[in-house]
Scaffold this motif. Structure first.
Motif, PDB file in Angstrom:
ATOM      1  N   LEU A 131       0.839  -1.197   0.000  1.00  0.00           N
ATOM      2  CA  LEU A 131       0.000   0.000   0.000  1.00  0.00           C
ATOM      3  C   LEU A 131       0.870   1.242   0.000  1.00  0.00           C
ATOM      4  O   LEU A 131       1.982   1.220   0.546  1.00  0.00           O
ATOM      5  CB  LEU A 131      -0.821   0.070   1.296  1.00  0.00           C
ATOM      6  N   VAL A 132       0.334   2.326  -0.535  1.00  0.00           N
ATOM      7  CA  VAL A 132       0.948   3.622  -0.317  1.00  0.00           C
ATOM      8  C   VAL A 132       0.854   3.908   1.172  1.00  0.00           C
ATOM      9  O   VAL A 132      -0.160   3.610   1.811  1.00  0.00           O
ATOM     10  CB  VAL A 132       0.208   4.717  -1.123  1.00  0.00           C
ATOM     11  N   SER A 133       1.918   4.459   1.739  1.00  0.00           N
ATOM     12  CA  SER A 133       1.922   4.790   3.160  1.00  0.00           C
ATOM     13  C   SER A 133       2.604   6.134   3.369  1.00  0.00           C
ATOM     14  O   SER A 133       3.828   6.221   3.427  1.00  0.00           O
ATOM     15  CB  SER A 133       2.638   3.706   3.969  1.00  0.00           C
ATOM     16  N   THR A 134       1.793   7.167   3.477  1.00  0.00           N
ATOM     17  CA  THR A 134       2.300   8.488   3.804  1.00  0.00           C
ATOM     18  C   THR A 134       1.491   8.991   4.988  1.00  0.00           C
ATOM     19  O   THR A 134       0.358   8.550   5.198  1.00  0.00           O
ATOM     20  CB  THR A 134       2.210   9.434   2.572  1.00  0.00           C
ATOM     21  N   SER A 135       2.071   9.853   5.772  1.00  0.00           N
ATOM     22  CA  SER A 135       1.376  10.296   6.985  1.00  0.00           C
ATOM     23  C   SER A 135       0.074  11.010   6.634  1.00  0.00           C
ATOM     24  O   SER A 135      -0.010  11.731   5.648  1.00  0.00           O
ATOM     25  CB  SER A 135       2.280  11.196   7.821  1.00  0.00           C
ATOM     26  N   ALA A 136      -0.934  10.797   7.465  1.00  0.00           N
ATOM     27  CA  ALA A 136      -2.277  11.338   7.218  1.00  0.00           C
ATOM     28  C   ALA A 136      -2.367  12.764   7.755  1.00  0.00           C
ATOM     29  O   ALA A 136      -3.018  13.044   8.763  1.00  0.00           O
ATOM     30  CB  ALA A 136      -3.327  10.437   7.846  1.00  0.00           C
ATOM     31  N   ASN A 137      -1.686  13.656   7.067  1.00  0.00           N
ATOM     32  CA  ASN A 137      -1.664  15.063   7.438  1.00  0.00           C
ATOM     33  C   ASN A 137      -1.510  15.900   6.181  1.00  0.00           C
ATOM     34  O   ASN A 137      -1.173  15.380   5.121  1.00  0.00           O
ATOM     35  CB  ASN A 137      -0.503  15.346   8.398  1.00  0.00           C
ATOM     36  N   GLN A 141       2.398  19.815   8.133  1.00  0.00           N
ATOM     37  CA  GLN A 141       1.613  19.955   9.365  1.00  0.00           C
ATOM     38  C   GLN A 141       1.766  18.707  10.222  1.00  0.00           C
ATOM     39  O   GLN A 141       2.072  17.630   9.718  1.00  0.00           O
ATOM     40  CB  GLN A 141       0.132  20.163   9.018  1.00  0.00           C
ATOM     41  N   PRO A 142       1.509  18.818  11.539  1.00  0.00           N
ATOM     42  CA  PRO A 142       1.566  17.625  12.387  1.00  0.00           C
ATOM     43  C   PRO A 142       0.489  16.618  11.987  1.00  0.00           C
ATOM     44  O   PRO A 142      -0.563  17.004  11.466  1.00  0.00           O
ATOM     45  CB  PRO A 142       1.305  18.155  13.802  1.00  0.00           C
ATOM     46  N   THR A 143       0.756  15.341  12.247  1.00  0.00           N
ATOM     47  CA  THR A 143      -0.223  14.298  11.957  1.00  0.00           C
ATOM     48  C   THR A 143      -1.152  14.140  13.158  1.00  0.00           C
ATOM     49  O   THR A 143      -0.670  13.932  14.272  1.00  0.00           O
ATOM     50  CB  THR A 143       0.482  12.960  11.664  1.00  0.00           C
TER      51      THR A 143
END
Length: 185
Positions: A131-137, A141-143
Motif C-alpha cells: 500500500l501507499v503509506s504516507t502520513s495522514a496530514n 503539518q503535524p499528523t
C-alpha cells in the motif's frame, strides 16, 4: 459517504474499489491506497497538498510484495534492511521498471517498509500487495493522533477510516538509504 470502522475486510474492499484509506501504522496514522492506482494516488497527493515529484513510501506485510519493485544494487543492501524488518524502518532502494512513476516521483528509487503493525500486516495480506503509506496530514503539518481528528479534516474526501490503535512507536519511521545505511530522516 466515508466509512469509519474497525473491519480490515471493509478497508480492503474500499482499496480494491479504488478507495483512499486512513489507517494506523507503527507510529502515526497513514493515508494510502493501491500503489498501482494512479487516480487514487493523485487523490492522496491533492489531499495532502504534496507534489508528485517527492515520491511516496510503500508498506507491505511480506518481502514478496516488495521484491518486484526494488532492485538492490548489492545483496548486502537487502540484508541491511532485513535486519530491521519487520519494523519501524523505511529503506530506499533502486526501483525496478514495475514501480510506477507516481510512486517514485523524480527519483529512480523507491522507499519501502515491511510493517510489524498487526492491522496493516493483515490488510496487506488481504490485498496481496503493498500500500501507499504516507502520513495522514497536510504536508508540513503535524499528523493528528486519531481517526476522528483526521476525519474532521478530510471527511468524505477519504473513502474509509480504519479506526484501530496505533503501534507503540513515536512519529514516522526512520528512513535510510539501503546502499549505505545513511539516515535520511
Amino acid at each position: 459517504m466515508a466509512e469509519l470502522g474497525t473491519s480490515i475486510k471493509q478497508a480492503a474492499d474500499s482499496v480494491r474499489q479504488g478507495g483512499v484509506l486512513v489507517y494506523p501504522t507503527e507510529g502515526v496514522f497513514g493515508i494510502g491506497c493501491d500503489y498501482r492506482d494512479e487516480a487514487a494516488v493523485q487523490r492522496i497527493l491533492q489531499l495532502k497538498r504534496r507534489p508528485v515529484n517527492m515520491g511516496l513510501i510503500l508498506i507491505a506485510s511480506h518481502l514478496q510484495q516488495l521484491l518486484p519493485l526494488i532492485q538492490p544494487a548489492d545483496p548486502f543492501d537487502l540484508a541491511r534492511a532485513l535486519k530491521t524488518w519487520p519494523g519501524h524502518h523505511t529503506w530506499v532502494f533502486p526501483a525496478t521498471a514495475l514501480t510506477p512513476r507516481w510512486i517514485t516521483g523524480d527519483h529512480d528509487t523507491v522507499a519501502v517498509r515491511l510493517t510489524d503493525h498487526p492491522a496493516v500486516k493483515t490488510l496487506c495480506d488481504e490485498l496481496g500487495h503493498a500500500l501507499v503509506s504516507t502520513s495522514a496530514n497536510l504536508s508540513g503539518q503535524p499528523t493528528p493522533n486519531s481517526c476522528a481528528e483526521i476525519a474532521a479534516i478530510w471527511g468524505d474526501q477519504v473513502d474509509h477510516y480504519l479506526d484501530l490503535p496505533l503501534g507503540q512507536q513515536a512519529g514516522p519511521s526512520a528512513m535510510r538509504l539501503a546502499s549505505s545505511g545513511q539516515v535520511l530522516r
